[in-house]
Write an enzyme that holds these catalytic residues in place. Sequence first.
Site, PDB file in Angstrom:
ATOM      1  N   GLY A 109      -8.994  -3.565   6.184  1.00 55.71           N
ATOM      2  CA  GLY A 109     -10.012  -3.843   7.214  1.00 55.71           C
ATOM      3  C   GLY A 109     -10.803  -2.576   7.512  1.00 55.71           C
TER       4      GLY A 109
ATOM      5  NE  ARG B 229      -6.975  -6.747   5.066  1.00 57.75           N
ATOM      6  CZ  ARG B 229      -7.713  -7.097   6.107  1.00 57.75           C
ATOM      7  NH1 ARG B 229      -8.502  -8.134   6.026  1.00 57.75           N
ATOM      8  NH2 ARG B 229      -7.655  -6.391   7.220  1.00 57.75           N
TER       9      ARG B 229
ATOM     10  N   GLY C  88      -5.314   1.288   6.223  1.00 59.19           N
ATOM     11  CA  GLY C  88      -4.179   1.043   7.115  1.00 59.19           C
ATOM     12  C   GLY C  88      -2.861   1.029   6.367  1.00 59.19           C
TER      13      GLY C  88
ATOM     14  CG  ASP D 291      -4.642  -3.694  13.810  1.00 57.82           C
ATOM     15  OD1 ASP D 291      -5.691  -4.005  14.393  1.00 57.82           O
ATOM     16  OD2 ASP D 291      -4.129  -4.377  12.916  1.00 57.82           O
TER      17      ASP D 291
ATOM     18  NE  ARG E  15     -12.465  -5.241  10.730  1.00 58.36           N
ATOM     19  CZ  ARG E  15     -11.914  -6.128   9.905  1.00 58.36           C
ATOM     20  NH1 ARG E  15     -10.681  -6.544  10.105  1.00 58.36           N
ATOM     21  NH2 ARG E  15     -12.569  -6.599   8.880  1.00 58.36           N
TER      22      ARG E  15
HETATM   23  O1  F6P Z   1      -5.983  -4.756  10.444  1.00 57.68           O
HETATM   24  C1  F6P Z   1      -7.167  -4.791  11.138  1.00 57.68           C
HETATM   25  C2  F6P Z   1      -7.523  -6.165  11.585  1.00 57.68           C
HETATM   26  O2  F6P Z   1      -8.732  -6.087  12.290  1.00 57.68           O
HETATM   27  C3  F6P Z   1      -6.451  -6.901  12.392  1.00 57.68           C
HETATM   28  O3  F6P Z   1      -6.442  -6.512  13.743  1.00 57.68           O
HETATM   29  C4  F6P Z   1      -6.852  -8.323  12.183  1.00 57.68           C
HETATM   30  O4  F6P Z   1      -5.760  -9.156  12.310  1.00 57.68           O
HETATM   31  C5  F6P Z   1      -7.355  -8.342  10.783  1.00 57.68           C
HETATM   32  O5  F6P Z   1      -7.765  -7.041  10.481  1.00 57.68           O
HETATM   33  C6  F6P Z   1      -8.472  -9.315  10.545  1.00 57.68           C
HETATM   34  O6  F6P Z   1      -8.752  -9.330   9.191  1.00 57.68           O
HETATM   35  P1  F6P Z   1     -10.029 -10.011   8.556  1.00 57.68           P
HETATM   36  O7  F6P Z   1     -11.222  -9.200   8.937  1.00 57.68           O
HETATM   37  O8  F6P Z   1      -9.771  -9.959   7.092  1.00 57.68           O
HETATM   38  O9  F6P Z   1     -10.112 -11.377   9.099  1.00 57.68           O
END
Ligand code: F6P
Length: 421
Positions: free
Chosen positions: A11, A128, A158, A206, A342
């Site tokens: 992320g 990812r 992370g 996080d 984020r």
């Molecule tokens: O690990 C960071 C994070 O923002 C988590 O807090 C959250 O659960 C996840 O990534 C969300 O992931 P995505 O953006 O792939 O939905």
Amino acid sequence: KMRIAVLTSGGDSAGMNSAVRTIVKAGILKGCETYVVREGYEGLVRGNSTPAPATPAPARSTEAEHLADDAFVHNLRFGDGELLRHGEGDASDDPDGHTLKGRYIIRVGWDDVRGWLAEGGTLIGTARSAAFRTPEGRLSAALNMVKEGIDALCVCGGDGSLTGADVFRAEWSSLIKQLLEKGSITKEQFDHHQHLKIVGLVGSIDNDMSMTDLTIGALTALHRICEAIDNINSTAISHSRAFVIEVMGRHCGWLALMAGISGGADFVFIPERPPMADPWEDEMCEVIQGHRAVGKRKTIVIVAEGAHDASMKPIAVDYVKSVLSERLGLDTRVTTLGHTQRGGKPCAFDRILPMLQGVEAVDALLEATPETPSYMIGIQENKITRIPLLEAVKQTHAIAKAVEAKDYEKAMSLRDPEFAE
Ligand code: F6P
């Protein structure tokens, strides 16, 4: 010259661009050649299927000329940071063939990272990568690194991304041996790439990595949540309403807890410490009723997205809403903050922290020997630290296991040894 490549993975988090910028600039100042890998580990797996353009793009900076080796700066293949911002275009978009299409490991210089400090997200892209989780994917990544002559890798990501870095380093010798046996690399390349130098910077909103006080992006996300709570507070007070706010943090309740404290919440649910009362609904209603009884006109309940009760059942925001409206008669709304937490500009400290850590990361790579462990660069009690990556990853997983086993005391004392004393 050591060739350092930097990638961002998992992320995105605010401050990743500052980390990349620092690795590039500190790398150049310390005499290295610097590269970025686009799209995280996925870019490493894909490598470069089209050649670099024959004519280098012109470097624009004069500042760089004062600070770094002239010959190097003028020899940039991708001297124009806009290329990175504009993403992939066809070669026909640029008469000189400066396209990123089919190229993931890109040589960069001073100018490429100009203006990146205040940018949110990660301009070199992230992913990812499922491919990197497979042995074939890692073999391809190793081959691409050797082909581009990359000696050292800096990963900003992370827990999962740094675990990947750890696995990659542990497998490196076997990977390049396989490549030699298959004839994919020469004996000379094999000899040159005996040891992978790797360093981790922790980028995650996080704040879920052990052995460091703060991860890059966590403070910005916290500010974002606080602002959202402030905004909700004024409308909640106006209508005397209750709000259930869901915040991010898959396995880690740091954002929820800190936001609860700084935003004046009434009740917070986090994964590491589920409500102990059984049923928890009684406890929550009692607390909130108490606050209302002394004149509070608004109610804020924060739920971390990974929160669950003592029987590991997820705490669903809509269920919390129904408890507040049905049992306490409160006019209740749900707000899920989602990705607004984020994205966006990094706060000041999320620019400074990656700068300090990025310089340390370059030093760690330059000083690495086959005997030294791979480091994760952390911050502990306001000091930038080098922590063996293996240990940090191991401890982070031990905490997750303790939470799974409902041993919350153990989880807390692993996170903070002073808690145990
Ligand atoms: O690990 C960071 C994070 O923002 C988590 O807090 C959250 O659960 C996840 O990534 C969300 O992931 P995505 O953006 O792939 O939905």
